[in-house]
Design a protein around this motif. Structure first.
Motif, PDB file in Angstrom:
ATOM      1  N   LEU A  50       0.825  -1.208   0.000  1.00 42.41           N
ATOM      2  CA  LEU A  50       0.000   0.000   0.000  1.00 42.41           C
ATOM      3  C   LEU A  50       0.861   1.262   0.000  1.00 42.41           C
ATOM      4  CD1 LEU A  50      -2.827  -1.129   2.463  1.00 42.41           C
ATOM      5  CD2 LEU A  50      -3.006  -0.856  -0.028  1.00 42.41           C
ATOM      6  N   LYS A  51       1.978   1.207   0.713  1.00 46.05           N
ATOM      7  CA  LYS A  51       2.909   2.343   0.732  1.00 46.05           C
ATOM      8  C   LYS A  51       3.494   2.558  -0.659  1.00 46.05           C
ATOM      9  CE  LYS A  51       6.828   4.116   3.355  1.00 46.05           C
ATOM     10  NZ  LYS A  51       7.822   3.830   4.387  1.00 46.05           N
ATOM     11  N   LEU A  52       3.902   1.453  -1.302  1.00 48.13           N
ATOM     12  CA  LEU A  52       4.438   1.520  -2.664  1.00 48.13           C
ATOM     13  C   LEU A  52       3.397   2.098  -3.616  1.00 48.13           C
ATOM     14  CD1 LEU A  52       6.137   0.715  -5.187  1.00 48.13           C
ATOM     15  CD2 LEU A  52       5.200  -1.576  -4.939  1.00 48.13           C
ATOM     16  N   LYS A  53       2.197   1.597  -3.535  1.00 48.55           N
ATOM     17  CA  LYS A  53       1.125   2.034  -4.441  1.00 48.55           C
ATOM     18  C   LYS A  53       0.846   3.534  -4.292  1.00 48.55           C
ATOM     19  CE  LYS A  53      -3.612   0.663  -5.398  1.00 48.55           C
ATOM     20  NZ  LYS A  53      -4.658  -0.280  -5.050  1.00 48.55           N
ATOM     21  N   SER A  54       0.962   4.035  -3.070  1.00 50.30           N
ATOM     22  CA  SER A  54       0.724   5.472  -2.850  1.00 50.30           C
ATOM     23  C   SER A  54       1.824   6.334  -3.480  1.00 50.30           C
ATOM     24  CB  SER A  54       0.610   5.769  -1.354  1.00 50.30           C
ATOM     25  OG  SER A  54       1.882   5.678  -0.735  1.00 50.30           O
ATOM     26  N   LYS A  55       2.992   5.744  -3.726  1.00 51.98           N
ATOM     27  CA  LYS A  55       4.108   6.488  -4.321  1.00 51.98           C
ATOM     28  C   LYS A  55       4.100   6.450  -5.850  1.00 51.98           C
ATOM     29  CE  LYS A  55       7.362   6.028  -0.492  1.00 51.98           C
ATOM     30  NZ  LYS A  55       7.599   7.445  -0.274  1.00 51.98           N
ATOM     31  N   LEU A  56       3.454   5.423  -6.430  1.00 52.84           N
ATOM     32  CA  LEU A  56       3.453   5.280  -7.890  1.00 52.84           C
ATOM     33  C   LEU A  56       2.785   6.469  -8.581  1.00 52.84           C
ATOM     34  CD1 LEU A  56       2.569   1.515  -8.519  1.00 52.84           C
ATOM     35  CD2 LEU A  56       4.698   2.673  -9.137  1.00 52.84           C
ATOM     36  N   ILE A  84      -3.166   0.090 -11.763  1.00 50.81           N
ATOM     37  CA  ILE A  84      -1.808   0.652 -11.867  1.00 50.81           C
ATOM     38  C   ILE A  84      -1.522   1.160 -13.273  1.00 50.81           C
ATOM     39  CG2 ILE A  84       0.657   0.047 -11.815  1.00 50.81           C
ATOM     40  CD1 ILE A  84      -0.057  -1.848  -9.435  1.00 50.81           C
ATOM     41  N   THR A  85      -1.869   0.371 -14.297  1.00 51.47           N
ATOM     42  CA  THR A  85      -1.504   0.743 -15.669  1.00 51.47           C
ATOM     43  C   THR A  85      -2.446   1.764 -16.294  1.00 51.47           C
ATOM     44  OG1 THR A  85      -2.686  -1.166 -16.590  1.00 51.47           O
ATOM     45  CG2 THR A  85      -0.330  -1.443 -16.112  1.00 51.47           C
ATOM     46  N   LYS A  86      -3.721   1.701 -15.917  1.00 44.23           N
ATOM     47  CA  LYS A  86      -4.682   2.597 -16.555  1.00 44.23           C
ATOM     48  C   LYS A  86      -5.033   3.817 -15.711  1.00 44.23           C
ATOM     49  CE  LYS A  86      -6.547  -1.012 -19.538  1.00 44.23           C
ATOM     50  NZ  LYS A  86      -5.656  -2.108 -19.232  1.00 44.23           N
ATOM     51  N   LYS A  87      -5.323   3.613 -14.434  1.00 45.18           N
ATOM     52  CA  LYS A  87      -5.724   4.730 -13.571  1.00 45.18           C
ATOM     53  C   LYS A  87      -4.514   5.579 -13.162  1.00 45.18           C
ATOM     54  CE  LYS A  87      -8.773   6.315 -10.218  1.00 45.18           C
ATOM     55  NZ  LYS A  87     -10.149   6.490 -10.061  1.00 45.18           N
TER      56      LYS A  87
END
Length: 196
Positions: A50-56, A84-87
């Motif tokens: 979740l931390k990683l996703k918030s940084k992408l 990840i790829t579209k939004k």
């Protein structure tokens, strides 16, 4: 400025991340860009993920060693990949499967299209295998029970004098410590069978 991140996951704290980490470290990423979870892949509610996703951000690249390190559930992987790829607009690269790299021919969307198809096939196969494992486990348990094989903890064989000692304990002739010493069983077992 776009960034490259890596995600590593094992299913439990006792499993080793060495194999995944070794391959990721060859990419010379900053340590702060490598996120590690030691948790089941049944969902995406994982602290580091979740931390990683918030940084992408758009244009960033997420690298995983294999698709099952991202997750285990077919529908959830597809949804997460799409998010990840579209939004977000970030790319994903799976090291064990070169076709799963959304950066391949991005100008005509072929790379993303190929990745999406391959991902769906692989995710289906992974989920199907998981279901097969569960079915084989259930069949194995059923067959073992039919053969009279006890599953789980071995049953405790009560000492011959258990009821005599339990009766003395209930009538306060002896203490619980004395009863345990005489019987040679644990406190939890003593009280469990005393209730029963």
């Amino acid at each position: 400025m776009t960034k490259t991140y890596a995600y590593i996951r094992v299913s439990s704290i006792t499993q080793s991340i060495d194999r995944q980490l070794d391959e990721i470290e060859r990419l010379d990423l900053p340590k702060k860009n490598i996120f590690i979870d030691k948790q089941s892949g049944k969902d995406f509610e994982r602290k580091s993920y979740l931390k990683l996703k918030s940084k992408l951000k758009e244009g960033d690249l997420l690298i995983v060693k294999s698709i099952d390190r991202l997750g285990r559930n077919y529908e959830m992987i597809i949804d997460e990949w799409s998010y990840i790829t579209k939004k977000i607009g970030a790319d994903i690269k799976v090291l064990d499967m070169p076709l799963l790299d959304t950066r391949i021919q991005p100008e005509n969307l072929v790379g993303k299209f190929i990745s999406d198809i391959v991902l769906q096939v692989l995710s289906f196969v992974a989920e199907n295998e998981r279901d097969n494992i569960k079915q084989r486990q259930a069949e194995g348990i059923r067959l073992a029970k039919e053969k009279g094989i006890h599953m789980g903890r071995p049953k405790l064989t009560l000492p011959d004098n258990f009821y005599v000692i339990a009766s003395k304990f209930k009538s306060k002739e002896i203490s619980s410590n004395e009863a345990l010493t005489i019987l040679g069983i644990s406190k939890s077992s003593f009280y469990k069978y005393l209730k029963a």
